[in-house]
Motif scaffolding. Sequence first.
Motif, mmCIF file in Angstrom:
data_model
loop_
_atom_site.group_PDB
_atom_site.id
_atom_site.type_symbol
_atom_site.label_atom_id
_atom_site.label_comp_id
_atom_site.label_asym_id
_atom_site.label_seq_id
_atom_site.Cartn_x
_atom_site.Cartn_y
_atom_site.Cartn_z
ATOM 1 N N VAL A 154 30.461 33.216 44.717
ATOM 2 C CA VAL A 154 30.907 33.822 45.976
ATOM 3 C C VAL A 154 32.289 34.440 45.815
ATOM 4 C CG1 VAL A 154 31.532 33.355 48.379
ATOM 5 C CG2 VAL A 154 29.483 32.297 47.396
ATOM 6 N N ARG A 155 33.179 33.725 45.105
ATOM 7 C CA ARG A 155 34.536 34.237 44.932
ATOM 8 C C ARG A 155 34.527 35.603 44.242
ATOM 9 N NH1 ARG A 155 37.637 34.148 40.581
ATOM 10 N NH2 ARG A 155 36.307 32.610 39.545
ATOM 11 N N LEU A 156 33.678 35.769 43.215
ATOM 12 C CA LEU A 156 33.625 37.044 42.501
ATOM 13 C C LEU A 156 33.036 38.143 43.374
ATOM 14 C CD1 LEU A 156 32.473 35.796 38.978
ATOM 15 C CD2 LEU A 156 34.788 36.323 39.768
ATOM 16 N N GLY A 166 36.772 39.409 56.484
ATOM 17 C CA GLY A 166 37.394 40.300 57.447
ATOM 18 C C GLY A 166 36.877 41.720 57.326
ATOM 19 N N ILE A 167 36.696 42.167 56.064
ATOM 20 C CA ILE A 167 36.156 43.512 55.851
ATOM 21 C C ILE A 167 34.741 43.620 56.404
ATOM 22 C CG2 ILE A 167 35.387 45.123 54.048
ATOM 23 C CD1 ILE A 167 37.754 44.118 52.343
ATOM 24 N N VAL A 226 36.733 43.130 48.229
ATOM 25 C CA VAL A 226 38.143 43.398 48.538
ATOM 26 C C VAL A 226 38.673 44.546 47.693
ATOM 27 C CG1 VAL A 226 40.473 42.428 48.434
ATOM 28 C CG2 VAL A 226 38.580 41.056 49.344
ATOM 29 N N GLU A 227 38.317 44.553 46.392
ATOM 30 C CA GLU A 227 38.861 45.556 45.479
ATOM 31 C C GLU A 227 38.254 46.935 45.691
ATOM 32 O OE1 GLU A 227 38.191 43.982 41.619
ATOM 33 O OE2 GLU A 227 39.650 42.357 41.825
ATOM 34 N N SER A 246 40.874 31.352 45.958
ATOM 35 C CA SER A 246 39.488 31.693 46.278
ATOM 36 C C SER A 246 39.301 31.790 47.781
ATOM 37 C CB SER A 246 38.541 30.643 45.689
ATOM 38 O OG SER A 246 38.619 30.628 44.277
ATOM 39 N N ARG A 247 39.889 30.838 48.505
ATOM 40 C CA ARG A 247 39.765 30.845 49.966
ATOM 41 C C ARG A 247 40.371 32.112 50.546
ATOM 42 N NH1 ARG A 247 39.612 26.902 54.063
ATOM 43 N NH2 ARG A 247 39.457 28.017 56.047
ATOM 44 N N ALA A 248 41.507 32.533 49.995
ATOM 45 C CA ALA A 248 42.187 33.721 50.524
ATOM 46 C C ALA A 248 41.349 34.977 50.320
ATOM 47 C CB ALA A 248 43.551 33.879 49.859
ATOM 48 N N VAL A 249 40.789 35.148 49.114
ATOM 49 C CA VAL A 249 40.029 36.366 48.853
ATOM 50 C C VAL A 249 38.711 36.355 49.628
ATOM 51 C CG1 VAL A 249 38.732 35.580 46.809
ATOM 52 C CG2 VAL A 249 39.372 37.984 47.015
#
Length: 219
Positions: free
Chosen positions: A203-205, A175-176, A211-212, A166-169
């Motif tokens: 938030v993760r979703l 960043g985006i 990202v996707e 979750s932290r990574a995504v």
Amino acid sequence: MRLADHSMSSVLEAVVTLVRQSLPGDAEASVTLLRGGKAVTAAYSGDLARDLDQDQYERGDGPCLTAATEGHPVEVPDTATEGRWPDYVAVARAQGCRGMMSLPFPVHEQLSGGLNIYARQDGAIDEAARGFAERFAEYAAVVAGNMLAYEQARDQAVNLQVALESRAVIDQAKGILMERFKLSADQAFQTLARLSMESNTKVRLVAEKVVETGEVTGR
């Protein structure tokens, strides 16, 4: 027993099955666990053990509850002559139980219980049965405690992996947003949090969608 091949449920099922196979007297067995002051039968070998456990829970007293809460063995060699718990013992005898024994089953500091044995034959709860059951309960409680510790460690590892993913995504999504809208790291996270609240989504979703798809929906 290889802990990786089992769950707490299957370990306790093995415990009651081995007791039933090892003791004379056409015995049935069960394991009572105390969770938050409430007693539950975590495993049982037959209906007799399950029903007599449940009858004790409803009464709030009996051999298995005494052994589990006070930490000492409780024996009823003969249900025809036992003077303690007269109403319960009468019900047990009417259901075919001639003798019973409950032994402490300390699984964990916060999880205690009892190993319960219900014999259908007279005289089955003798010195030999008592000695075997006491040794077996000690060893079985150690295995159950190890299984609980193993499951807790495994769950913590899974939760940690999920947290890291979750932290990574979230960091990728930040960043985006930082690059596209010239935001600071804190502003980017606050944007994700606001989008999460607006859409009633974790938030993760929200971050995964950013990202996707590269899209940011919302105000």
